[in-house]
Design an enzyme around this catalytic site. Structure first.
Site, PDB file in Angstrom:
ATOM      1  N   CYS A 171      83.662  37.237   9.343  1.00 19.69           N
ATOM      2  CA  CYS A 171      84.435  36.537   8.337  1.00 19.69           C
ATOM      3  C   CYS A 171      84.006  37.071   6.981  1.00 19.69           C
ATOM      4  O   CYS A 171      83.018  37.775   6.861  1.00 19.69           O
ATOM      5  CB  CYS A 171      84.156  35.043   8.398  1.00 19.69           C
ATOM      6  SG  CYS A 171      84.424  34.361  10.030  1.00 19.69           S
TER       7      CYS A 171
ATOM      8  N   ARG B 225      87.798  41.812   6.966  1.00 21.13           N
ATOM      9  CA  ARG B 225      86.727  41.280   7.804  1.00 21.13           C
ATOM     10  C   ARG B 225      87.231  40.224   8.793  1.00 21.13           C
ATOM     11  O   ARG B 225      86.511  39.849   9.722  1.00 21.13           O
ATOM     12  CB  ARG B 225      85.641  40.643   6.929  1.00 21.13           C
ATOM     13  CG  ARG B 225      85.018  41.599   5.954  1.00 21.13           C
ATOM     14  CD  ARG B 225      83.999  40.878   5.117  1.00 21.13           C
ATOM     15  NE  ARG B 225      82.862  40.474   5.930  1.00 21.13           N
ATOM     16  CZ  ARG B 225      81.824  41.235   6.184  1.00 21.13           C
ATOM     17  NH1 ARG B 225      81.756  42.441   5.684  1.00 21.13           N
ATOM     18  NH2 ARG B 225      80.839  40.799   6.929  1.00 21.13           N
TER      19      ARG B 225
ATOM     20  N   TRP C  61      87.648  35.075  11.008  1.00 17.97           N
ATOM     21  CA  TRP C  61      87.917  35.732  12.283  1.00 17.97           C
ATOM     22  C   TRP C  61      87.304  34.791  13.325  1.00 17.97           C
ATOM     23  O   TRP C  61      86.089  34.669  13.427  1.00 17.97           O
ATOM     24  CB  TRP C  61      87.256  37.109  12.333  1.00 17.97           C
ATOM     25  CG  TRP C  61      87.601  37.885  13.563  1.00 17.97           C
ATOM     26  CD1 TRP C  61      88.705  38.662  13.762  1.00 17.97           C
ATOM     27  CD2 TRP C  61      86.831  37.972  14.772  1.00 17.97           C
ATOM     28  NE1 TRP C  61      88.667  39.218  15.016  1.00 17.97           N
ATOM     29  CE2 TRP C  61      87.536  38.814  15.656  1.00 17.97           C
ATOM     30  CE3 TRP C  61      85.613  37.422  15.191  1.00 17.97           C
ATOM     31  CZ2 TRP C  61      87.071  39.129  16.932  1.00 17.97           C
ATOM     32  CZ3 TRP C  61      85.156  37.731  16.466  1.00 17.97           C
ATOM     33  CH2 TRP C  61      85.885  38.580  17.323  1.00 17.97           C
TER      34      TRP C  61
ATOM     35  N   ASN D  68      79.679  33.005   7.334  1.00 18.40           N
ATOM     36  CA  ASN D  68      79.997  34.143   8.202  1.00 18.40           C
ATOM     37  C   ASN D  68      78.832  34.292   9.170  1.00 18.40           C
ATOM     38  O   ASN D  68      77.679  34.356   8.740  1.00 18.40           O
ATOM     39  CB  ASN D  68      80.138  35.421   7.352  1.00 18.40           C
ATOM     40  CG  ASN D  68      80.159  36.673   8.212  1.00 18.40           C
ATOM     41  OD1 ASN D  68      80.683  36.647   9.326  1.00 18.40           O
ATOM     42  ND2 ASN D  68      79.593  37.758   7.721  1.00 18.40           N
ATOM     43  N   GLY D  69      79.131  34.358  10.462  1.00 18.79           N
ATOM     44  CA  GLY D  69      78.058  34.504  11.451  1.00 18.79           C
ATOM     45  C   GLY D  69      78.291  33.564  12.613  1.00 18.79           C
ATOM     46  O   GLY D  69      79.375  32.989  12.758  1.00 18.79           O
TER      47      GLY D  69
ATOM     48  N   GLU E 105      88.746  59.041  21.334  1.00 15.08           N
ATOM     49  CA  GLU E 105      89.005  58.493  20.002  1.00 15.08           C
ATOM     50  C   GLU E 105      90.520  58.362  19.761  1.00 15.08           C
ATOM     51  O   GLU E 105      90.985  57.356  19.229  1.00 15.08           O
ATOM     52  CB  GLU E 105      88.337  59.391  18.939  1.00 15.08           C
ATOM     53  CG  GLU E 105      88.651  59.064  17.491  1.00 15.08           C
ATOM     54  CD  GLU E 105      88.282  57.653  17.056  1.00 15.08           C
ATOM     55  OE1 GLU E 105      87.583  56.945  17.792  1.00 15.08           O
ATOM     56  OE2 GLU E 105      88.740  57.252  15.969  1.00 15.08           O
TER      57      GLU E 105
ATOM     58  N   LYS F  76      92.479  54.891  18.935  1.00 14.70           N
ATOM     59  CA  LYS F  76      93.348  54.695  17.761  1.00 14.70           C
ATOM     60  C   LYS F  76      94.713  54.165  18.188  1.00 14.70           C
ATOM     61  O   LYS F  76      95.243  53.245  17.597  1.00 14.70           O
ATOM     62  CB  LYS F  76      93.562  55.997  16.987  1.00 14.70           C
ATOM     63  CG  LYS F  76      92.431  56.541  16.169  1.00 14.70           C
ATOM     64  CD  LYS F  76      92.101  55.767  14.921  1.00 14.70           C
ATOM     65  CE  LYS F  76      91.062  54.713  15.197  1.00 14.70           C
ATOM     66  NZ  LYS F  76      89.692  55.114  15.073  1.00 14.70           N
TER      67      LYS F  76
ATOM     68  N   GLU G 237      94.561  50.541  19.533  1.00 19.05           N
ATOM     69  CA  GLU G 237      94.099  49.600  18.505  1.00 19.05           C
ATOM     70  C   GLU G 237      95.216  49.175  17.544  1.00 19.05           C
ATOM     71  O   GLU G 237      95.312  48.005  17.181  1.00 19.05           O
ATOM     72  CB  GLU G 237      92.987  50.323  17.737  1.00 19.05           C
ATOM     73  CG  GLU G 237      92.397  49.624  16.579  1.00 19.05           C
ATOM     74  CD  GLU G 237      91.208  50.393  16.011  1.00 19.05           C
ATOM     75  OE1 GLU G 237      91.203  51.643  16.054  1.00 19.05           O
ATOM     76  OE2 GLU G 237      90.289  49.733  15.511  1.00 19.05           O
TER      77      GLU G 237
ATOM     78  N   HIS H  84      90.343  63.106  40.199  1.00 20.28           N
ATOM     79  CA  HIS H  84      89.500  62.072  40.810  1.00 20.28           C
ATOM     80  C   HIS H  84      90.074  60.676  40.608  1.00 20.28           C
ATOM     81  O   HIS H  84      89.334  59.694  40.656  1.00 20.28           O
ATOM     82  CB  HIS H  84      88.079  62.177  40.248  1.00 20.28           C
ATOM     83  CG  HIS H  84      87.459  63.512  40.504  1.00 20.28           C
ATOM     84  ND1 HIS H  84      86.974  63.881  41.733  1.00 20.28           N
ATOM     85  CD2 HIS H  84      87.324  64.590  39.701  1.00 20.28           C
ATOM     86  CE1 HIS H  84      86.526  65.129  41.664  1.00 20.28           C
ATOM     87  NE2 HIS H  84      86.738  65.581  40.438  1.00 20.28           N
TER      88      HIS H  84
ATOM     89  N   LYS I 195      87.391  44.511  10.796  1.00 16.64           N
ATOM     90  CA  LYS I 195      86.773  45.785  10.444  1.00 16.64           C
ATOM     91  C   LYS I 195      85.299  45.812  10.796  1.00 16.64           C
ATOM     92  O   LYS I 195      84.780  46.778  11.328  1.00 16.64           O
ATOM     93  CB  LYS I 195      86.963  46.014   8.941  1.00 16.64           C
ATOM     94  CG  LYS I 195      86.354  47.301   8.421  1.00 16.64           C
ATOM     95  CD  LYS I 195      87.214  48.464   8.800  1.00 16.64           C
ATOM     96  CE  LYS I 195      86.653  49.785   8.330  1.00 16.64           C
ATOM     97  NZ  LYS I 195      87.194  50.892   9.138  1.00 16.64           N
TER      98      LYS I 195
END
Ligand code: M6R
Length: 609
Positions: free
Chosen positions: A2, A27, A75, A100-101, A482, A486, A489, A505, A604
């Site tokens: 947050c 955030r 968040w 925040n936490g 990566e 992207k 996401e 495989h 983020k």
């Protein structure tokens, strides 16, 4: 995850907090709230589920103002996305708090407080903090003391800002395991999760340490450390400016950050200098690099993918064994205790909870040669590590990491070469040649960015796809990973990446005429091997999107071929091949109309476990 911001001022705090919140929105962005102490010394609060933009709309009322205020963008961790769960939280209409936490022992504290008659209005872990502070304040009538005593009882992570109607001229902040800074103005004082929130009002900041409790007034600040000793924390002048954190004509931060890469890499290269020099990693790096006989990389998400590329370079150039672990796994694993290990942590933010915990864990295991590669000066990670080096990417605001990744790769390539030199594996001629080649990167990226129009076309074809497969070998395998991260996401398409040799495989079973296979095939040593994989996909009617610098029979059968710049040094390929995959995911997200900079459910900076 947050964002918190607030302060005491001689002017109305509401617009300052709203601006700060919109800058912290990366955030967390599922709800937001603001509280001020109004002229009648009462707490006034506005909260919304949704974005800061919505909050701003309901804060327009002239009567909603105050010289002392706190704000929060959330968040969700404990409790769903509801108005009641949005911060700030109150206790008895006297004390207000943003957090925040995560408070791990919130359940027993909640029970104790309930037994004392406290009524809980939310499902959050945060609400216990504000009631706990209130329960102590009732007896000691001192907010600073109450916060100090309350935080001693909390297990977990917190960055909090607290105010009380009895004294609207002061505010108390505290941090443990979550970032918090103070901002120093003239006749005003602020706190925030990070500097970006405060840039419009001040560049003068104080970084609080874990365990600190601070009291701020218009006139100044006092900080008490984890042992309750008053301590002077020196102000720093941030080099960041407001314009660096604005869109400056771009439509999205991700787009801006993709196009900033030539510059970000040029800045990073400049900071590294003209030779492979241990000193750039810190004063003791020369001694440490000589001692170590293996490397352990720890990171999360995109930073982890950069670490996977570095493994190939470090083992190849320096002849050192290199392990790469996901931080959330490493911190609970039982790695061999080898003191001669260089622990390299990678993080854009330097605040990722699992990465921080892993470095602390490595220290506990006696592996104290820690090097942080980070994009944020004075972050928790750089302060925790013995050695540190900054990527010079500038602020990265889009949730999808782009320029932080490529600048990490540049620093990792530099590290691999510096280790190679220290271990006697690199001649000075080769070193000079590599530095020269690395200096070509900004121009190579400028050339690669010109592929954008082609990628827009491919993005249109991706719009209705449910799945995508990314394939590559060697250093291009982590780039496939990566690229798939992207895409999923920000466009919500299910994407998976495989080392191309793994195709037979299992994943080959997924190939049909609906499945796009994005294949990275530079004309390098493994070119023929990847070419066979392309054939295997084509033979099963797979739709191949080939990224290559070669021209040959197989390209004619591919659905689309993206012609990459030619004659690129082998070790620069992963950096260059990243660029079109970033553009592909960006334009796919645009085509699908998703929220590019704030994809659903993500934040983020992952400051919780
Ligand atoms: O700040 P960090 O580099 O430690 O963050 C790690 C991950 O959360 C981050 O890279 C994440 O995977 C990105 N949003 C992906 O684009």
């Amino acid at each position: 995850m947050c964002g918190v911001v607030g302060g005491v001022s001689e002017r109305n705090m509401v617009p300052i907090i709203l601006e700060g919140l919109s800058r912290l929105e990366y955030r967390g962005y599922d709800s937001a709230g603001i509280t001020v102490i109004g002229s009648s010394n009462k707490l006034a609060r506005q909260r919304v589920t949704g974005r800061v933009e919505e909050l701003a709309k309901i804060c327009g009322n002239e009567n909603f103002r105050g010289l002392c205020g706190i704000g929060h963008t959330r968040w969700a961790t404990h409790g769903g996305v509801t108005i009641d769960n949005a911060h700030p939280h109150f206790s008895n209409d006297k004390i207000a708090l943003v957090h925040n936490g995560i408070i791990e022992n919130y359940a027993p504290i909640r029970e104790e407080l309930k037994a004392k008659g406290y009524e809980f209005k939310s499902e959050t872990d945060t609400e216990v903090i504000v009631h706990l502070i209130h329960s102590l304040y009732v007896t000691n009538k001192n907010l600073l003391l109450s916060v100090k005593e309350a935080t001693k009882q909390l297990h977990g992570a917190y960055a909090i800002g607290v105010m009380c109607v009895d004294n609207p001229d002061e505010m108390v902040c505290a941090r443990l395991g979550a970032p918090l800074i103070l901002g120093l103005g003239i006749g005003e004082m602020f706190f925030a999760s990070d500097i970006s929130a405060l840039l419009p009002v001040t560049q003068k900041v104080v970084y609080l340490e874990d365990g600190d409790v601070a009291i701020i007034t218009r006139a100044g600040y006092k900080v008490y450390d984890a042992h309750d000793k008053e301590i002077f924390r020196k102000p720093n002048i941030s080099e960041l400016s407001v314009t660096q954190t604005e869109l400056n004509g771009y439509r999205h931060y991700m787009q801006k950050e993709i196009f900033e890469q030539p510059d970000a890499i040029a800045q990073t290269l400049q900071s590294l200098g003209n030779s492979f020099n241990t000193n750039v990693f810190g004063r003791d790096a020369g001694k440490i690099f000589k001692q170590i006989d293996q490397v352990q990389i720890i990171a999360c998400g995109t930073s982890y993918n950069a670490g996977m590329v570095a493994k190939y370079w470090i083992e190849d150039f320096a002849g050192l064994e290199c392990r790469v672990d996901i931080a959330s796994e490493y911190r609970y694993s039982k790695p061999p205790k080898r003191p001669n290990t260089l622990i390299v942590s990678l993080s854009q933010s330097g605040e990722t909870a699992d990465t921080l915990a892993s470095v602390k864990y490595a220290h506990e295991l006696g592996m104290t040669n820690t090097l942080a590669i980070c994009n944020v000066a004075e972050s928790s990670l750089t302060r925790l590590s013995k050695l540190s080096i900054l990527t010079q990417a500038g602020p990265e605001i889009g949730v999808a990491s782009t320029k932080a990744f490529t600048t990490q790769l540049v620093v990792l390539l530099y590290l691999a070469n510096t280790l190679a030199m220290t271990k006697g594996h690199l001649t000075s001629n080769d070193a000079e040649a590599r530095i020269r080649q690395m200096r070509c990167l900004p121009q190579l990226i400028i050339d690669t960015l010109k592929l954008e129009e082609q990628l827009k076309l491919i993005a249109k074809e991706m719009e209705y796809k449910q799945h995508a497969l990314f394939l590559g070998r060697n250093t291009l395998y982590p780039i496939a990973v990566e690229g798939s991260l992207k895409l999923k996401e920000i466009s919500y398409i299910h994407a998976e990446a495989y080392a191309a040799g793994e195709l037979k495989h299992g994943p080959l079973a997924l190939i049909d005429k609906e499945m796009p296979a994005i294949i990275l095939m530079p004309g390098n040593l493994l070119h023929d091997k990847v070419k066979s994989n392309v054939q295997e996909v084509l033979a099963r009617q797979g739709v191949v999107y080939l990224f290559t610098d070669t021209e040959e029979d197989v390209t004619a059968k591919c659905h689309r071929v993206v012609k990459m710049p030619e004659n690129i040094a082998e070790y620069l390929l992963p950096i260059i091949y990243t660029i079109p995959l970033q553009l592909l995911s960006y334009h796919t997200a645009i085509t699908k109309g998703t929220d590019v900079d704030k994809p659903r459910n993500l934040a983020k900076s992952v400051t919780v476990e």
